[in-house]
Design a protein around this motif. Structure first.
Motif, PDB file in Angstrom:
ATOM      1  N   PRO A   1      -8.337   9.433  -2.317  1.00  0.00           N
ATOM      2  CA  PRO A   1      -9.193   8.962  -1.216  1.00  0.00           C
ATOM      3  C   PRO A   1      -8.923   9.815   0.022  1.00  0.00           C
ATOM      4  O   PRO A   1      -7.788  10.240   0.242  1.00  0.00           O
ATOM      5  CB  PRO A   1      -8.734   7.516  -1.001  1.00  0.00           C
ATOM      6  N   LEU A   2      -9.944  10.053   0.806  1.00  0.00           N
ATOM      7  CA  LEU A   2      -9.772  10.927   1.980  1.00  0.00           C
ATOM      8  C   LEU A   2     -10.415  10.320   3.223  1.00  0.00           C
ATOM      9  O   LEU A   2     -11.627  10.284   3.357  1.00  0.00           O
ATOM     10  CB  LEU A   2     -10.397  12.304   1.683  1.00  0.00           C
ATOM     11  N   GLY A   3      -9.549   9.810   4.095  1.00  0.00           N
ATOM     12  CA  GLY A   3      -9.985   9.329   5.407  1.00  0.00           C
ATOM     13  C   GLY A   3      -9.376  10.264   6.426  1.00  0.00           C
ATOM     14  O   GLY A   3      -9.942  11.287   6.799  1.00  0.00           O
ATOM     15  N   ASN A   4      -8.154   9.953   6.848  1.00  0.00           N
ATOM     16  CA  ASN A   4      -7.395  10.867   7.706  1.00  0.00           C
ATOM     17  C   ASN A   4      -6.583  11.860   6.905  1.00  0.00           C
ATOM     18  O   ASN A   4      -6.027  12.806   7.446  1.00  0.00           O
ATOM     19  CB  ASN A   4      -6.444  10.063   8.600  1.00  0.00           C
ATOM     20  N   GLY A   5      -6.462  11.597   5.618  1.00  0.00           N
ATOM     21  CA  GLY A   5      -5.830  12.583   4.742  1.00  0.00           C
ATOM     22  C   GLY A   5      -4.321  12.491   4.620  1.00  0.00           C
ATOM     23  O   GLY A   5      -3.682  13.476   4.268  1.00  0.00           O
ATOM     24  N   THR A   6      -3.729  11.327   4.848  1.00  0.00           N
ATOM     25  CA  THR A   6      -2.262  11.287   4.767  1.00  0.00           C
ATOM     26  C   THR A   6      -1.759  11.385   3.328  1.00  0.00           C
ATOM     27  O   THR A   6      -0.726  12.008   3.080  1.00  0.00           O
ATOM     28  CB  THR A   6      -1.661  10.032   5.446  1.00  0.00           C
TER      29      THR A   6
ATOM     30  N   SER B   1       0.834  -1.205   0.000  1.00  0.00           N
ATOM     31  CA  SER B   1       0.000   0.000   0.000  1.00  0.00           C
ATOM     32  C   SER B   1       0.868   1.254   0.000  1.00  0.00           C
ATOM     33  O   SER B   1       2.060   1.200   0.339  1.00  0.00           O
ATOM     34  CB  SER B   1      -0.961   0.040   1.192  1.00  0.00           C
ATOM     35  N   PHE B   2       0.235   2.372  -0.348  1.00  0.00           N
ATOM     36  CA  PHE B   2       0.953   3.652  -0.435  1.00  0.00           C
ATOM     37  C   PHE B   2       1.527   4.096   0.901  1.00  0.00           C
ATOM     38  O   PHE B   2       2.368   4.989   0.956  1.00  0.00           O
ATOM     39  CB  PHE B   2       0.010   4.744  -0.960  1.00  0.00           C
ATOM     40  N   LYS B   3       1.057   3.493   1.996  1.00  0.00           N
ATOM     41  CA  LYS B   3       1.502   3.944   3.317  1.00  0.00           C
ATOM     42  C   LYS B   3       3.012   3.788   3.494  1.00  0.00           C
ATOM     43  O   LYS B   3       3.606   4.441   4.349  1.00  0.00           O
ATOM     44  CB  LYS B   3       0.786   3.160   4.415  1.00  0.00           C
ATOM     45  N   ASP B   4       3.632   2.929   2.681  1.00  0.00           N
ATOM     46  CA  ASP B   4       5.087   2.758   2.803  1.00  0.00           C
ATOM     47  C   ASP B   4       5.833   4.063   2.528  1.00  0.00           C
ATOM     48  O   ASP B   4       6.921   4.281   3.047  1.00  0.00           O
ATOM     49  CB  ASP B   4       5.577   1.662   1.850  1.00  0.00           C
TER      50      ASP B   4
ATOM     51  N   HIS C   1     -10.786  -3.160  -1.439  1.00  0.00           N
ATOM     52  CA  HIS C   1     -12.091  -2.508  -1.563  1.00  0.00           C
ATOM     53  C   HIS C   1     -12.022  -0.991  -1.388  1.00  0.00           C
ATOM     54  O   HIS C   1     -12.723  -0.252  -2.061  1.00  0.00           O
ATOM     55  CB  HIS C   1     -13.060  -3.126  -0.555  1.00  0.00           C
ATOM     56  N   THR C   2     -11.190  -0.537  -0.457  1.00  0.00           N
ATOM     57  CA  THR C   2     -11.075   0.916  -0.253  1.00  0.00           C
ATOM     58  C   THR C   2     -10.614   1.586  -1.544  1.00  0.00           C
ATOM     59  O   THR C   2     -11.064   2.692  -1.883  1.00  0.00           O
ATOM     60  CB  THR C   2     -10.070   1.216   0.892  1.00  0.00           C
ATOM     61  N   THR C   3      -9.732   0.937  -2.253  1.00  0.00           N
ATOM     62  CA  THR C   3      -9.233   1.498  -3.509  1.00  0.00           C
ATOM     63  C   THR C   3     -10.297   1.425  -4.604  1.00  0.00           C
ATOM     64  O   THR C   3     -10.460   2.358  -5.406  1.00  0.00           O
ATOM     65  CB  THR C   3      -7.941   0.753  -3.912  1.00  0.00           C
TER      66      THR C   3
ATOM     67  N   SER D   1      -4.284   1.861  13.446  1.00  0.00           N
ATOM     68  CA  SER D   1      -4.400   1.824  11.988  1.00  0.00           C
ATOM     69  C   SER D   1      -5.616   1.014  11.591  1.00  0.00           C
ATOM     70  O   SER D   1      -6.052   0.127  12.329  1.00  0.00           O
ATOM     71  CB  SER D   1      -3.129   1.154  11.453  1.00  0.00           C
ATOM     72  N   SER D   2      -6.158   1.319  10.400  1.00  0.00           N
ATOM     73  CA  SER D   2      -7.202   0.441   9.860  1.00  0.00           C
ATOM     74  C   SER D   2      -6.575  -0.795   9.241  1.00  0.00           C
ATOM     75  O   SER D   2      -7.249  -1.677   8.757  1.00  0.00           O
ATOM     76  CB  SER D   2      -8.030   1.192   8.811  1.00  0.00           C
ATOM     77  N   GLY D   3      -5.265  -0.866   9.251  1.00  0.00           N
ATOM     78  CA  GLY D   3      -4.573  -2.059   8.757  1.00  0.00           C
ATOM     79  C   GLY D   3      -3.355  -1.732   7.932  1.00  0.00           C
ATOM     80  O   GLY D   3      -2.257  -2.191   8.226  1.00  0.00           O
ATOM     81  N   ASN D   4      -3.517  -0.922   6.901  1.00  0.00           N
ATOM     82  CA  ASN D   4      -2.388  -0.695   5.991  1.00  0.00           C
ATOM     83  C   ASN D   4      -1.246   0.090   6.630  1.00  0.00           C
ATOM     84  O   ASN D   4      -0.073  -0.268   6.462  1.00  0.00           O
ATOM     85  CB  ASN D   4      -2.863   0.026   4.727  1.00  0.00           C
ATOM     86  N   ALA D   5      -1.569   1.152   7.343  1.00  0.00           N
ATOM     87  CA  ALA D   5      -0.496   1.922   7.983  1.00  0.00           C
ATOM     88  C   ALA D   5       0.194   1.061   9.036  1.00  0.00           C
ATOM     89  O   ALA D   5       1.409   1.137   9.229  1.00  0.00           O
ATOM     90  CB  ALA D   5      -1.035   3.205   8.598  1.00  0.00           C
TER      91      ALA D   5
ATOM     92  N   MET E   1      -4.022   3.806  -7.120  1.00  0.00           N
ATOM     93  CA  MET E   1      -4.367   2.430  -6.754  1.00  0.00           C
ATOM     94  C   MET E   1      -3.616   2.134  -5.456  1.00  0.00           C
ATOM     95  O   MET E   1      -2.485   1.646  -5.456  1.00  0.00           O
ATOM     96  CB  MET E   1      -3.950   1.469  -7.875  1.00  0.00           C
ATOM     97  N   CYS E   2      -4.273   2.478  -4.336  1.00  0.00           N
ATOM     98  CA  CYS E   2      -3.550   2.568  -3.056  1.00  0.00           C
ATOM     99  C   CYS E   2      -3.222   1.246  -2.378  1.00  0.00           C
ATOM    100  O   CYS E   2      -2.208   1.136  -1.698  1.00  0.00           O
ATOM    101  CB  CYS E   2      -4.377   3.392  -2.068  1.00  0.00           C
ATOM    102  N   GLY E   3      -4.125   0.257  -2.510  1.00  0.00           N
ATOM    103  CA  GLY E   3      -3.908  -0.978  -1.732  1.00  0.00           C
ATOM    104  C   GLY E   3      -4.205  -2.221  -2.546  1.00  0.00           C
ATOM    105  O   GLY E   3      -5.110  -2.229  -3.406  1.00  0.00           O
TER     106      GLY E   3
HETATM  107  C1  LIG Z   1      -6.105   1.435   0.747  1.00  0.00           C
HETATM  108  C2  LIG Z   1      -6.259   2.783   1.394  1.00  0.00           C
HETATM  109  N1  LIG Z   1      -6.638   3.816   0.659  1.00  0.00           N
HETATM  110  C3  LIG Z   1      -6.811   5.025   1.201  1.00  0.00           C
HETATM  111  C4  LIG Z   1      -6.594   5.260   2.539  1.00  0.00           C
HETATM  112  C5  LIG Z   1      -6.843   6.629   3.071  1.00  0.00           C
HETATM  113  O1  LIG Z   1      -5.780   7.245   3.622  1.00  0.00           O
HETATM  114  P1  LIG Z   1      -5.965   8.420   4.666  1.00  0.00           P
HETATM  115  O2  LIG Z   1      -6.733   7.869   5.850  1.00  0.00           O
HETATM  116  O3  LIG Z   1      -4.633   8.806   5.054  1.00  0.00           O
HETATM  117  O4  LIG Z   1      -6.743   9.505   4.001  1.00  0.00           O
HETATM  118  C6  LIG Z   1      -6.159   4.224   3.349  1.00  0.00           C
HETATM  119  C7  LIG Z   1      -5.874   4.441   4.771  1.00  0.00           C
HETATM  120  O5  LIG Z   1      -5.692   3.538   5.539  1.00  0.00           O
HETATM  121  C8  LIG Z   1      -5.994   2.943   2.775  1.00  0.00           C
HETATM  122  O6  LIG Z   1      -5.607   1.904   3.522  1.00  0.00           O
END
Ligand SMILES: Cc1ncc(COP(=O)(O)O)c(C=O)c1O
Ligand SMILES: [Zn+2]
Length: 363
Positions: A219-224, A93-96, A329-331, A118-122, A354-356
């Motif tokens: 995508p915008l959750g916490n916005g990293t 995932s992009f969190k790297d 699914h988030t992606t 974390s929701s998992g990826n971070a 394509m984040c995850g």
């Molecule tokens: C696959 C994926 N996409 C998007 C996001 C959203 O990132 P953020 O919460 O930093 O906005 C996350 C965060 O965990 C994620 O795991």
């Protein structure tokens, strides 16, 4: 180098172990990179650290910690869509991008043990980089987190705590532990070093395309990723690489949209929401900690905030998979939102992350 408190403007050396200012404000970095210029890259380095001259790194710990993150391709998916393949990453995932910089910072200031929620990826990312760095790591995830993400965290020898309740509650439990036991809070939302890593998303796009696309979906959750992208684009404006912000379209979950609601109601803080269960687990953040800062950007740059139709996430995932792209699914939610956007506004050329990776989520 110093942090500055975003609330009371107190300055604090970045070697501090405090996750935020005593007044409650989150840290910002007092750091201004040189004007962006492709000639300043270290082209012999094949990771995000080729851009390290634009990062506030202390020392060279990154050399032993990098796992070759970044340098993800941008592909032409169809006539209109460019996809940046950020699931081609060490932990998928992009969190790297952010974790590589954050954990390098932790190592350089002598941190030997961290906690993170974390929701998992971070959590996957922080666990992997801590493993590489030789830092003890404990991750808190909310109940319902994809079992594969949990397995990955454990495989990196991190301790996992599964917390009942929402993602927001999970963060509260982790922060309480950090405060109680004085453990370093290596959190992707609080710690400004994380955003110095996610900036590289835009650096790479520019190096790869030699331009910045006119429409950028995020995508915008916490916005990293969001904050990293905006910071990098602001640097590009200052460096005369672009003359204005491209159009940014931020994507929230239909079942958890504190920013979309705030824009609708013209509030300066995100609207508190209780997330309904959604397949887009990565963006199901009801109380984003940098909410005020993100909303300032949204109003300043006229950023559109749209929601991903829950009932179309699987359709979007299947469509991408049918073309060889297997994402989580988030992606898929970001792509579902893009499809809806085009139905409402007509064809839209766009860059979509394509984040995850698909192997990470079940459902
Ligand atoms: C696959 C994926 N996409 C998007 C996001 C959203 O990132 P953020 O919460 O930093 O906005 C996350 C965060 O965990 C994620 O795991
Ligand atoms: Zn303060």
């Amino acid at each position: 180098m110093n942090y500055i408190c975003s609330k009371c403007s107190l300055t604090m050396d970045v070697a501090t172990k405090k996750s935020r200012c005593d007044c409650g404000g989150l840290w910002k970095l007092d750091f201004k990179p040189p004007k962006f210029d492709l000639s300043l890259l270290d082209r012999d380095n094949w990771s995000i650290f080729r851009y390290r001259v634009f990062m506030p790194l202390l020392g060279n710990e990154w050399e032993n910690i990098s796992l070759g993150e970044g340098m993800t391709p941008v592909i032409q998916f169809n006539e209109d869509v460019l996809l940046k393949m950020d699931y081609f990453m060490p932990t998928l995932s992009f969190k790297d991008r952010g974790a590589a910089v954050l954990i390098s910072h932790c190592k350089s200031i002598g941190v030997d043990s961290v906690v993170q929620d974390s929701s998992g990826n971070a959590g996957n990312s922080v666990a992997a980089y801590c493993a590489k760095a030789g830092i003890d790591c404990e991750i808190f995830v909310p109940e319902g987190t994809s079992p594969k993400k949990i397995d990955m965290i454990i495989s990196h020898n991190a301790k996992v705590n599964i917390v009942p309740g929402s993602r927001d509650n999970c963060a509260n439990v982790c922060r309480a532990k950090s405060d109680r036991e004085g453990k370093y809070y290596a959190n992707h939302v609080y710690n400004p070093f994380f955003y110095e890593g996610t900036k590289t998303y835009i650096y790479e796009v520019y190096e790869q395309l030699n331009r910045i696309p006119e429409n950028i979906f995020i995508p915008l959750g916490n916005g990293t990723l969001f904050i990293g992208i905006i910071k990098a684009l602001e640097e590009f404006i200052e460096s005369n690489i672009i003359d204005k912000m491209p159009r940014i379209i931020a994507v929230q979950s239909e079942y958890c949209s504190p920013f979309a609601k705030a824009v609708e109601m013209k509030t300066v803080k995100p609207v508190k929401v209780i997330p309904k269960p959604t397949m887009a687990e990565g963006i199901a953040i009801g109380e984003p900690m940098r909410g005020g800062e993100i909303l300032e950007y949204i109003y300043k740059y006229n950023i559109e905030v749209i929601t991903a139709p829950e009932t179309r996430i699987l359709e979007a995932r299947a469509l991408l998979a049918s073309k060889g792209i297997y994402i989580e699914h988030t992606t898929a939610a970001t792509y579902a939102a893009y499809m809806k956007y085009c139905e409402l506004n007509g064809r839209t050329p766009a860059l979509i992350p394509m984040c995850g990776a698909g192997l990470k989520s079940d459902h």
